[in-house]
Design a protein around this motif. Structure first.
Motif, short mmCIF file in Angstrom:
data_model
loop_
_atom_site.label_atom_id
_atom_site.label_comp_id
_atom_site.label_asym_id
_atom_site.label_seq_id
_atom_site.Cartn_x
_atom_site.Cartn_y
_atom_site.Cartn_z
N GLY A 1 0.88 -1.24 0.07
CA GLY A 1 0.08 -0.02 -0.01
C GLY A 1 0.76 1.27 -0.09
N ARG A 2 0.38 2.29 -0.49
CA ARG A 2 0.91 3.79 -0.70
C ARG A 2 1.24 4.21 0.87
NH1 ARG A 2 0.55 9.07 -1.34
NH2 ARG A 2 -1.68 9.15 -0.48
N GLY A 3 2.44 4.65 1.05
CA GLY A 3 2.59 5.51 2.22
C GLY A 3 2.39 6.84 2.13
N LEU A 4 2.64 7.58 3.15
CA LEU A 4 2.42 8.89 3.09
C LEU A 4 3.51 9.83 2.53
CD1 LEU A 4 1.96 9.14 7.25
CD2 LEU A 4 0.15 8.88 5.35
N THR A 5 2.90 10.89 2.10
CA THR A 5 3.71 12.04 1.45
C THR A 5 4.30 12.67 2.49
OG1 THR A 5 1.69 13.42 0.92
CG2 THR A 5 2.35 11.75 -0.60
N LEU A 6 5.41 13.69 2.18
CA LEU A 6 5.69 14.48 3.33
C LEU A 6 4.68 15.26 4.07
CD1 LEU A 6 8.52 15.53 4.29
CD2 LEU A 6 8.41 17.50 2.66
N MET A 7 3.57 15.99 3.21
CA MET A 7 2.69 16.74 3.90
C MET A 7 1.72 16.12 4.76
SD MET A 7 4.28 19.15 2.74
CE MET A 7 3.43 20.69 3.75
N GLU A 8 1.42 14.81 4.14
CA GLU A 8 0.55 13.92 5.01
C GLU A 8 1.31 13.47 6.35
OE1 GLU A 8 -1.81 11.71 1.13
OE2 GLU A 8 0.13 10.98 2.16
#
Lengths: 891, 159
Positions: free
Chosen positions: A588-595
């Motif tokens: 699954g996709r992880g978190l982006t910087l802002m997330e």
């Protein structure tokens, strides 16, 4: 001339022996090829010969005439004597004349034994000149921190003038005055620091005498050794020699054999080299005890990190941790932090600061064409018939590219279209400068396509839905939205569409807006429509302003990609990595910087590991970022210097800088190049890759790498585009990926085999997220500065750069300034919906009314917002609405 | 403030009308500078940058041309420009003495302008009048066989 001689070359008699010359060679070139020495002062193989110093005269055996060999082409049957008494006499006279107006200050001249005049004088056996000494007193100019000019030593060879014009295309100086008064001068004889001079230092390196000298590194002694490596500032990938003396860098010179930089460097590369010796280097690990960061030993620091990270992982799960990689560190460091994230911590919560700049561009380009990178090379922009630069300042942020663009325009007749609200340096070279309102780029690009279609300049037919949209974007309609003149839009479209090869360059002005994905799609449409993909002189270039931004992106520092743009979702790819790493990959996709900051604020994220990045300084909405980091249970920062993020950390780990380690950087044109260890790091600082392996071992996952070279072997094994890359193959110039196997020579231009690649994506203009209104009537835009890079971590610590340009000002149009009673250099209070700050005003016509411009490094992120581009999850850090108020000063 | 704004505007208009036929013509630097000097009496510093931008050359190149030729004045000039030859023959026939007269009578220094703004004085190289030395140009008018008396008479014609 018959074909026979053309093939065989020309036979001439050089100093009595018969030699063969190629066609078009000058006598000087032939002599040098044959190993015959001819002294020169005004000649340089990289500059057009002018024959002005006359020192290279040779005797034509038939006529007895003295010919300046640097401008005399070899002719059949020539009889050349380079050492006849007549020649030597002429040379002696020239040198004596030069010496008669040259100060006898050799003993204190920093040029020392490198002085060509002195060398040639001694070769010709000149002692004291019998000519009367004439004095030409000129004041020494030394106010700027980079270059000292003592024109009383100038011999008028003109190399500085020609280099500035022909190579750098800056044209800051030219010969002024006449006869004995002649000298190289800026317009109105202004000092260099108030002229067009960009302090690239090329003139200093070309100067044969002591008239021009570098100020940093003066009187520090001659270097003892020289280590070739890659410049740590922008993404051009210039190769530099670090000139060393006793573990101190005393100078930087370009690796002239390199295809990108050749003789050139920019001011940062040439003069911004003293930061590794900065006193505020991190020297030992620091652990927060009773609220204060105190020095600690590595064992304790690594033990603490392993313990805390493991405990958080057990307690809250792998996805309660997140990792931020670096746009500055090497590919090897970044590959390992990415492996650490996925294999040791077990999370895809990994991202970089590229999320703020290039992520939308690179992702959109990847979706459309297959690779998230510059399609062509810096060098081949010289073959473009038209160049379209939009929202970019390559002359400041990617200087090698900026230089090639200027050369293409000035010397190859390329047409230049610049779309920018500001009158940038490049705009002065433009055939058309479209001063568009910030954030209206999509409307402009659609209008260009509208004209190209209606003029019949399109190379292929776009799908009907695109046609339908473009039909509405007439130049007049776009003119209303963008504020540009409809006729100028039409002219620009015809210039771009009419060229057989046309290149697009876009920068942070495009990438850092909320509609970035749409902008890049529109630009891709434009390139596709005109058939400019997959050929030299065409293509599409995102201006990536960090040395290893491309490399970090390549190494899979992304929540949904593995190294080499391999999809997490692809089961075959996943299996390959799982086998090699011996773990199960997180799904699954992880978190982006802002997330990540959002999750931290909500208490979902418990720990962050930040390597070589400074989000507190670099991310928008600083207050929000600091709250988020403050809410974490555990924050580790691994960096070279103390920075604002590290000040908040629970654990700070000292890393080594670019000059203290081995590895590779990947430049913006996909060029993978070696960096080499030149200095010993301070005290116990360790290379990033070694810190990661130690921490990883402590957390129960030993990584067995002896050196960065071992890491690259694994990268090559798992990453098809890096498949053929190995340290022994990375000579000067490196290799451009895709380089799939060890016999592959690299790829200069992408998609050459499949120029039809890429699909259109219909995009419409939508107004920027934050429009100016009554309360916040100005648009503030941020941008790059020639003298600094990124948040200024390196450049601000470089003595000369920091002294010359500290940033921290805002440009305002004279009309606005008059209305608001703002005077030049007076303090100004800027307030946005998120915060406010005070900076000095600079009143200048280079920004249009209603627009403010603030160069980096600045604290602009106090003002900018977090609204994210829906597709690429990145915030609009480039522009925001503000109001301004002059600050009352007590007098 | 308003009136200077208006004046600047007209200066800009006059400059624009000189520049517009030459846009992109890098070979026309001398002609453009001559026209500017004809219009304004001198080549003012702001003009150099604008000439460069219009002709697509570097400002340094324009400055190089402007300083190379004695005909271009980079300082404001008087209403009339006197160019007096001081080469060998003219000097032998008394041009140095004429310089002294110009100084005492009109307050003219070499390279300077008289306090009333009437004359500027430039010393120049041979104007090919050695047979009737000393000689000078006032604006574009040529005068020879000068002496202490007739130079004053001649200059009376230039108010």
């Amino acid at each position: 001339m018959n074909a026979e001689t053309k093939k065989d070359g020309i036979t001439v008699l050089l100093n009595g022996s018969e030699v063969k010359s190629d066609h078009g060679m000058t006598v000087l070139e032939l002599a040098r090829k044959c190993g015959v020495y001819i002294p020169t002062l005004c000649h340089d193989p990289h500059l057009k010969p002018v024959g002005s110093c006359r020192l290279c005269v040779v005797e034509d055996g038939k006529s007895g005439a003295l010919l300046a060999s640097c401008v005399t082409p070899v002719a059949p049957g020539m009889v050349i004597d380079t050492e006849s008494e007549k020649v030597l006499e002429a040379r002696r006279l020239i040198v004596e004349l030069l010496l008669s107006v040259h100060p006898d200050s050799c003993i204190v001249c920093d040029k020392g034994n490198l002085c060509r005049l002195r060398k040639i004088a001694s070769e010709l056996g000149i002692e004291e000149t019998g000519l009367a000494k004439l004095r030409r007193y000129r004041p020494i100019e030394s106010a700027n921190p980079f270059i000292e000019r003592d024109l009383s030593k100038c011999i008028l060879c003109g190399k500085c003038i020609r280099g500035c014009r022909e190579i750098e295309v800056t044209g800051a100086i030219d010969y002024a005055y006449r006869g004995f008064d002649s000298m190289p001068a800026t317009p109105m004889d202004r000092p260099l620091d108030s002229s067009e001079c960009e302090f690239c230092g090329l003139c200093v390196s070309l100067c044969p005498v002591g008239a021009l000298s570098d100020k940093p590194g003066r009187y520090m002694g001659r270097p003892k050794e020289s280590v070739p490596t890659v410049c740590p500032y922008c993404g051009s990938g210039c190769n530099i020699n670090l000139e060393l003396r006793d573990n101190v860098i005393v100078g930087v010179s370009p690796v002239t054999a390199h295809p990108v930089n050749r003789l050139s460097l920019c001011v940062k590369g040439r003069y911004g080299y003293d930061f590794p010796n900065s006193p505020d280097r991190l020297k030992t690990p620091l652990i927060r005890k009773d609220g204060k960061l105190v020095e600690a030993a590595w064992e304790e620091a690594i033990g603490l990190a392993a313990r805390r990270l493991s405990r958080i992982k057990e307690q809250y799960g792998s996805d309660s941790l997140a990792i931020v990689g670096s746009l500055r560190c090497t590919n090897e460091d970044n590959y390992l932090i990415q492996k650490f994230s996925r294999a040791v911590v077990g999370t895809n919560n990994i991202d970089t600061m590229a999320r703020l700049s290039s992520a939308p561009a690179l992702e959109t380009l990847e979706t459309i064409f297959g690779f998230g990178a510059m399609s062509n090379s810096i060098e081949d922009i010289g073959e473009a018939g038209a160049i379209f630069v939009i929202g970019a300042q390559p002359t400041e942020s990617l200087t090698a590219l900026g230089r090639e663009i200027k050369r293409a325009v000035k010397f190859n007749g390329a047409k230049l279209i610049v779309a920018d609200p500001r009158t940038t340096k490049l705009a002065r070279f433009a055939d058309v400068h479209l001063k568009i309102r910030p954030g209206t780029d999509v409307a402009l690009v659609n209008a260009l396509m509208n004209v190209i279609l209606s003029e019949g300049l399109a190379g292929r037919d776009p799908p009907e839905d695109i046609h339908g949209i473009l039909r509405r974007y007439t130049p007049e309609h776009a003119g209303e939205i963008t504020g540009a003149d409809a006729e100028e839009i039409r002219r620009a479209a015809i210039l771009y569409g009419g060229a057989s090869r046309a290149s697009i360059v876009f920068g942070t002005g495009i990438m850092q807006q909320t509609s970035a994905t749409d902008c890049v799609s529109a630009l891709a449409n434009l390139a596709l429509l005109t058939g400019n993909i997959g050929k030299r002189g065409g293509g599409i270039t995102p201006v990536a302003a960090k040395n290893n931004l491309q490399g970090a992106w390549d190494m899979g520092l992304s929540p949904e990609r593995l190294p080499g743009y391999q999809r997490l979702k692809d089961p075959a790819v996943g299996k390959k990595f799982e086998q090699q790493w011996g773990v199960t990959l997180p799904q699954g996709r992880g978190l982006t910087l802002m997330e990540m900051f959002e999750a931290a604020g909500e208490g979902k994220l418990k720990a962050m590991y930040v390597m070589g990045a400074n989000p507190v300084k670099g991310c928008p909405d600083r207050a929000h970022v600091m709250d988020a980091l403050g809410a974490l249970d555990f924050l580790v920062v691994q960096d070279v210097f103390m920075n604002k993020t590290a000040e908040m950390a629970d654990l700070v780990l000292p890393a080594t800088g670019f000059a203290e380690k081995n590895g590779t950087f990947t430049s913006t044109e996909r060029r993978v190049q070696r960096i080499r260890k030149a200095l010993n790091p301070p005290e116990t600082a360790m290379p990033d890759w070694r810190i990661i392996t130690r921490l990883s071992a402590e957390m129960g996952y030993p990584m067995s790498y002896e050196s960065p070279e071992d890491v690259m072997k694994e990268v090559a094994l798992l990453t098809p585009i890096y498949g053929g890359i190995s340290y022994e193959r990375l000579k000067c110039g490196g290799l451009q990926w895709p380089c799939p196997d060890k016999n592959h020579l690299g790829t200069a231009v992408l998609y050459e085999e499949d120029p039809g690649k890429g699909s259109f994506r219909a995009v419409e203009y939508s107004p920027p997220a934050e429009m100016p209104d009554k309360e916040y009537p100005f648009v503030l835009i941020g941008g790059s500065s020639l003298y600094h890079s990124g948040t200024g971590t390196m450049s601000r610590r470089a003595g000369a750069l920091g002294a010359f340009f500290s940033g921290g000002f805002v440009q305002i149009n004279p009309t606005d300034a008059e209305k608001l009673k703002v005077s030049d250099r007076s303090p100004l209070r800027l307030t946005s919906r998120r915060g406010s700050l005070t900076v000095d005003a600079r009143v200048t016509g280079s920004v249009p009314p209603g627009v403010l411009f603030m160069p980096m490094p600045s604290d602009i992120n106090i003002l900018t917002g977090m609204e994210t581009d829906t597709a690429s999850k990145r915030p609009a850090v480039k522009a925001c609405a503000v109001n301004i108020k002059p600050v009352e000063t007590k007098t | 403030m308003k009136s200077t704004g208006k004046k600047q505007q007209t200066t800009q208009d006059r400059l624009n009308s000189i520049l517009s036929p030459y846009r992109g013509r890098g070979d026309a630097v001398i002609s453009v500078l001559q026209e500017i000097q004809g219009e304004f009496g001198w080549v003012f510093p702001e003009a150099i940058e604008q000439v460069a931008d219009a002709l697509k050359v570097f400002p340094s190149e324009v400055y190089g041309v402007a300083t190379f030729y004695a005909q271009f004045h980079l300082k404001p000039m008087g209403r009339h420009t006197i160019q007096l030859c001081t080469n060998v023959v003219c000097s032998l026939f008394g041009s140095e003495y004429l310089l002294r007269i110009l100084k005492t009578r009109y307050g003219l220094e070499v390279g300077g302008t008289s306090p009333d703004g009437r004359f500027s004085l430039v010393v120049m190289e041979c104007i090919g009048s050695c047979d009737s030395a000393p000689a000078m140009l006032v604006n574009n008018d040529y005068h020879n066989n000068l002496n202490a008396e007739n130079i004053v008479e001649i200059l009376k014609r230039y108010e």
